[in-house]
Design a protein around this motif. Structure first.
Motif, PDB file in Angstrom:
ATOM      1  N   ASP A 456       0.882  -1.165   0.000  1.00 23.87           N
ATOM      2  CA  ASP A 456       0.000   0.000   0.000  1.00 23.87           C
ATOM      3  C   ASP A 456       0.920   1.216   0.000  1.00 23.87           C
ATOM      4  O   ASP A 456       1.489   1.576   1.025  1.00 23.87           O
ATOM      5  N   THR A 461       2.056  13.253  -6.458  1.00 29.56           N
ATOM      6  CA  THR A 461       2.672  13.823  -7.658  1.00 29.56           C
ATOM      7  C   THR A 461       3.957  14.559  -7.260  1.00 29.56           C
ATOM      8  O   THR A 461       4.983  14.450  -7.924  1.00 29.56           O
ATOM      9  N   ASP A 545      -1.919  15.850   3.698  1.00 24.60           N
ATOM     10  CA  ASP A 545      -2.605  14.676   4.241  1.00 24.60           C
ATOM     11  C   ASP A 545      -2.546  14.652   5.766  1.00 24.60           C
ATOM     12  O   ASP A 545      -1.583  15.136   6.368  1.00 24.60           O
ATOM     13  N   ARG A 571      -6.992  13.157  -8.369  1.00 20.25           N
ATOM     14  CA  ARG A 571      -6.939  14.277  -7.446  1.00 20.25           C
ATOM     15  C   ARG A 571      -7.643  15.487  -8.031  1.00 20.25           C
ATOM     16  O   ARG A 571      -7.330  15.897  -9.141  1.00 20.25           O
TER      17      ARG A 571
HETATM   18  C1  WTA Z   1      -3.620  10.139  -1.695  1.00 19.36           C
HETATM   19  C2  WTA Z   1      -0.878   9.694  -6.392  1.00 19.36           C
HETATM   20  C3  WTA Z   1      -3.716   6.832   1.198  1.00 19.36           C
HETATM   21  C4  WTA Z   1      -3.134  11.138  -0.669  1.00 19.36           C
HETATM   22  C5  WTA Z   1       0.354   8.801  -6.241  1.00 19.36           C
HETATM   23  C6  WTA Z   1      -2.117  11.947  -1.458  1.00 19.36           C
HETATM   24  C7  WTA Z   1      -3.036   7.931  -0.672  1.00 19.36           C
HETATM   25  C8  WTA Z   1      -2.759  12.004  -2.810  1.00 19.36           C
HETATM   26  C9  WTA Z   1      -2.205   6.839  -1.032  1.00 19.36           C
HETATM   27  C10 WTA Z   1      -1.769  12.219  -3.923  1.00 19.36           C
HETATM   28  C11 WTA Z   1      -2.208   5.702  -0.171  1.00 19.36           C
HETATM   29  C12 WTA Z   1      -1.986   8.416  -2.518  1.00 19.36           C
HETATM   30  N1  WTA Z   1      -2.967   5.751   0.929  1.00 19.36           N
HETATM   31  N2  WTA Z   1      -3.771   7.916   0.430  1.00 19.36           N
HETATM   32  N3  WTA Z   1      -1.502   4.610  -0.441  1.00 19.36           N
HETATM   33  N4  WTA Z   1      -1.573   7.180  -2.177  1.00 19.36           N
HETATM   34  N5  WTA Z   1      -2.884   8.876  -1.628  1.00 19.36           N
HETATM   35  O1  WTA Z   1      -0.756  13.439  -6.482  1.00 19.36           O
HETATM   36  O2  WTA Z   1      -4.216  11.924  -0.261  1.00 19.36           O
HETATM   37  O3  WTA Z   1      -2.477  11.956  -7.600  1.00 19.36           O
HETATM   38  O4  WTA Z   1      -1.902  13.233  -0.924  1.00 19.36           O
HETATM   39  O5  WTA Z   1      -0.492  11.016  -6.388  1.00 19.36           O
HETATM   40  O6  WTA Z   1      -3.407  10.745  -2.963  1.00 19.36           O
HETATM   41  O7  WTA Z   1      -2.387  12.108  -5.161  1.00 19.36           O
HETATM   42  P1  WTA Z   1      -1.542  12.190  -6.477  1.00 19.36           P
END
Ligand code: WTA
Length: 692
Positions: A456, A461, A545, A571
């Protein structure tokens, strides 16, 4: 496979190939016949270049080293790549504290390299050119092709030559708006080969969104395709691209060249609009180019790509990643988090339009010489067995997807999985949003037959690579927890005032020192970069977060603490959806919040105040949703429109989103303190209008 760890009488772990640099000769260490201190003082990061982390003890030693000596740690790992010139001794410099001056992050100072060379030439030169690089699975069953590393190199060189001939130079931005054809990752690599900065825009974004991004990065060249298949539907991608070019021109920015790939399965050339002079057909133009192309050796800090992402306010930000640090970090996380081994067939279902498709499809797998699946379609087309059929057909060993896809597939029942032979799977990954324990267990038991670790992976980004994640088999997992930080990542849990909380704690997740793929700036707006990420808690990178750290030191991400929502792992900034709603002439004001959605994780819930005299009808709801579709893209369409004659505001006019969230989730009995509301009556009115 797990290797047995040996423990010497010295107390040191003697995992195979773990090199422990033993100090004084006086204390004895029987198994290895070398004197050892009570605890190992230094471990060599280069062990990670050849073997995996065996257990928590080894992890802890390496982790400690990565935090105490980041420059040394990452330099040892970076040795395995090709650098045209090496970094200086003191190669890592940074300032992470706004109070001490401008934020800056620099890794591998003095070095030059090329990431496309490291992804392709390096393997071909080492005699691995015949290895399969890509196995492409089209949207329609039966449409497949595969490509070796040597073939991929030829294709990248041809396209890179075309780009050079079109006048693209080192540092120029190139916009890429493509379906998941192999040409998409190849285009990214072609840009990198000549030092151009790619800006991939997800194919689900609208003309408006594409135009805005092309204007922001001043892209003169756009790479696109005639169309794309999404399940049973075909979408005229080129028509959208044309509209975007027109919108850009109106805003004063000219896109000079458009290279169009004829995706004849979706839209044949005859049905594709074409502007002579500006547009060129990919297949004929690129085929005519030579298959060799000298790489541009760029400084480690040279920008590699821009990727626009949503924040809590304003327009999407162009997150900029640089070359050297990103390369080393993406490759290392890829290898260790997925436990890559010779002969693996890896599959990440993400689109290259998102960061996951950059780090763990375009770059990470290729840097490691992996064979991977690239999938054009959707997991439920033609049936919910599609993913498992692909797994069975190609013997997929690692499968990486988002919780939303897992929940969606789970809702169709177990039989779709059980009818396929998924026994090749060794590891499963999750990314993009918190995974609920129920989905985690289904993934583990039904898909992984109880034998695959689940990684997990929490990251963003902005972080470029995995930040908090299990390493397979190295420590026990807990469903719903991303567990422990990767090497070089120092997470902290802060209270609202910015104090670091120790031990078991819940608060805001921040990172206190740079890792190699830290975002370097927000394109064209370093000020916004500083205020957004380093302003809220001086001295720390603010993730946006919330999280909890449990008694075992495991991290549990609790979701965004800002006005960003995570819909199906995508997002979205609530402010962007609001401004798309307000663009409709009937809408006077809009307030958007996220609410729990059984499949998407979060759904989009929009409160809309209409202009005086406008009638609230079902048709109008559709029009408002349509406005968001056309301004942002279909994936941002609100799930619920809630008519709101008034919005709950404070006396100073600030919308109280907390109240809106509670009403959306039918928890108005838990509103908390509403004494600061300018008009408390507004709550009862909204509750009454719910579902109307
Ligand atoms: C969420 C995606 C919980 C989180 C790679 C973060 C997660 C945002 C997880 C980033 C996870 C991503 N568990 N929440 N394993 N992975 N998030 O920029 O809120 O599209 O800040 O990157 O996704 O989203 P992004």
């Amino acid at each position: 496979p797990q290797q047995q760890q040996r423990r010497g009488v010295c107390g040191n772990a003697h995992a195979p190939r773990l090199s422990l640099r033993h100090a004084p000769r006086s204390s004895r260490c029987a198994p290895c016949r070398v004197a050892a201190p009570e605890a190992p003082t230094t471990v060599s990061a280069s062990t990670l270049n050849t073997s995996f982390v065996q257990d928590k003890q080894q992890y802890e030693a390496l982790y400690k080293r990565s935090i105490e000596d980041p420059a040394g740690f990452w330099a040892e790992i970076a040795e395995q790549f090709h650098w045209e010139t090496k970094w200086e001794r003191d190669h890592m410099r940074y300032n992470f504290d706004v109070r001490a001056g401008p934020i800056s992050v620099e890794w591998f100072r003095g070095a030059t390299t090329n990431i496309a060379y490291n992804c392709l030439d390096r393997h071909v030169l080492a005699g691995r050119g015949d290895q399969t690089c890509f196995i492409w699975e089209g949207n329609d069953v039966g449409r497949e092709k595969s490509m070796t590393y040597a073939e991929a190199l030829d294709e990248v060189c041809k396209l890179a030559n075309w780009l050079r001939a079109a006048g693209v130079k080192k540092g120029d931005a190139v916009a890429v708006y493509m379906p998941m054809l192999l040409e998409l990752p190849l285009a990214m690599l072609a840009c990198a080969r000549i030092g151009a900065v790619h800006s991939v825009v997800f194919g689900g974004f609208s003309a408006e969104s594409l135009a805005q991004r092309m204007e922001d990065c001043k892209a003169k060249v756009l790479l696109t395709a005639s169309g794309v298949m999404r399940g049973p539907k075909s979408i005229d991608l080129k028509k959208i691209a044309d509209k975007a070019c027109k919108l850009s021109a109106e805003a004063g920015h000219t896109v000079e060249h458009v290279l169009v790939y004829e995706n004849d399965n979706a839209v044949p050339a005859a049905d594709c609009p074409f502007t002579p002079g500006r547009d060129r057909w990919w297949q004929s133009e690129v085929a005519a180019q030579p298959t060799t192309c000298a790489p541009e050796w760029v400084e480690a800090e040279h920008p590699l790509f821009l990727l626009y992402t949503s924040g809590s306010t304003g327009k999407p930000k162009g997150v900029l990643h640089s070359t050297g640090g990103y390369m080393v970090y993406a490759a290392t996380t890829m290898r260790h988090v997925f436990g890559l081994q010779q002969g693996d067939v890896y599959w990440c279902t993400a689109d290259c339009g998102w960061i996951t498709g950059h780090s763990y499809l375009a770059y990470g797998p290729l840097l490691n010489g992996t064979t991977q699946i690239v999938f054009e379609g959707v997991p439920t087309h033609p049936t919910p067995a599609r993913c498992w059929e692909v797994v069975a057909a190609h013997g997929v060993t690692q499968f990486y997807t988002a919780p939303t896809a897992i929940r969606s597939l789970m809702s169709f029942g177990d039989q779709w999985v059980s009818q396929c032979d998924t026994s090749s799977l060794k590891l499963l990954g999750s990314v993009g949003e918190p995974i609920n324990p129920e989905a985690w267990r289904w993934y583990h038991e039904v898909v992984g037959k109880g034998k695959c670790p689940i990684v997990d992976t929490w990251w963003q980004t902005e972080t470029g690579g995995h930040m908090i994640t299990p390493l397979p088999g190295a420590w026990p997992e807990k469903p719903g927890s991303a567990t422990l930080p990767f090497f070089g990542v120092r997470p902290v849990v802060l209270d609202e005032k910015g104090n670091e909380l120790q031990g078991e704690a819940e608060g805001i997740l921040a990172i206190s020192q740079p890792w190699p793929s830290t975002l370097r700036t927000v394109y064209g707006d370093h000020e916004r970069y500083q205020s957004n990420y380093f302003g809220p808690f001086p001295g720390y990178y603010f993730t946006g977060d919330g999280c909890r750290r449990d008694a075992d030191g495991y991290y549990w991400i609790t979701g965004r603490v800002d006005d960003v929502i995570n819909v199906s792992g995508h997002r979205i900034g609530t402010a962007e959806v609001e401004s798309a709603l307000v663009a409709h002439p009937a809408c006077a004001e809009a307030a958007v919040v996220g609410y729990d959605h059984p499949i998407k994780g979060q759904g989009i819930y929009a409160y809309v105040t209409l202009m005086a005299g406008v009638e609230a009808t079902k048709e109008l709801k559709k029009e408002l949703v349509g406005s968001v579709r056309s301004i942002i893209g279909a994936f941002a369409a609100p799930d619920v429109i809630h008519w709101a004659p008034g919005l709950p505001k404070t006396r100073s006019g600030k919308i109280m989103r907390r109240v809106l969230r509670k009403i959306a989730s039918k928890e108005e009995d838990q509103l908390g303190d509403t004494s600061t509301l300018a008009d408390p009556g507004v709550v009862a009115t909204l509750v009454e209008l719910r579902g109307k």
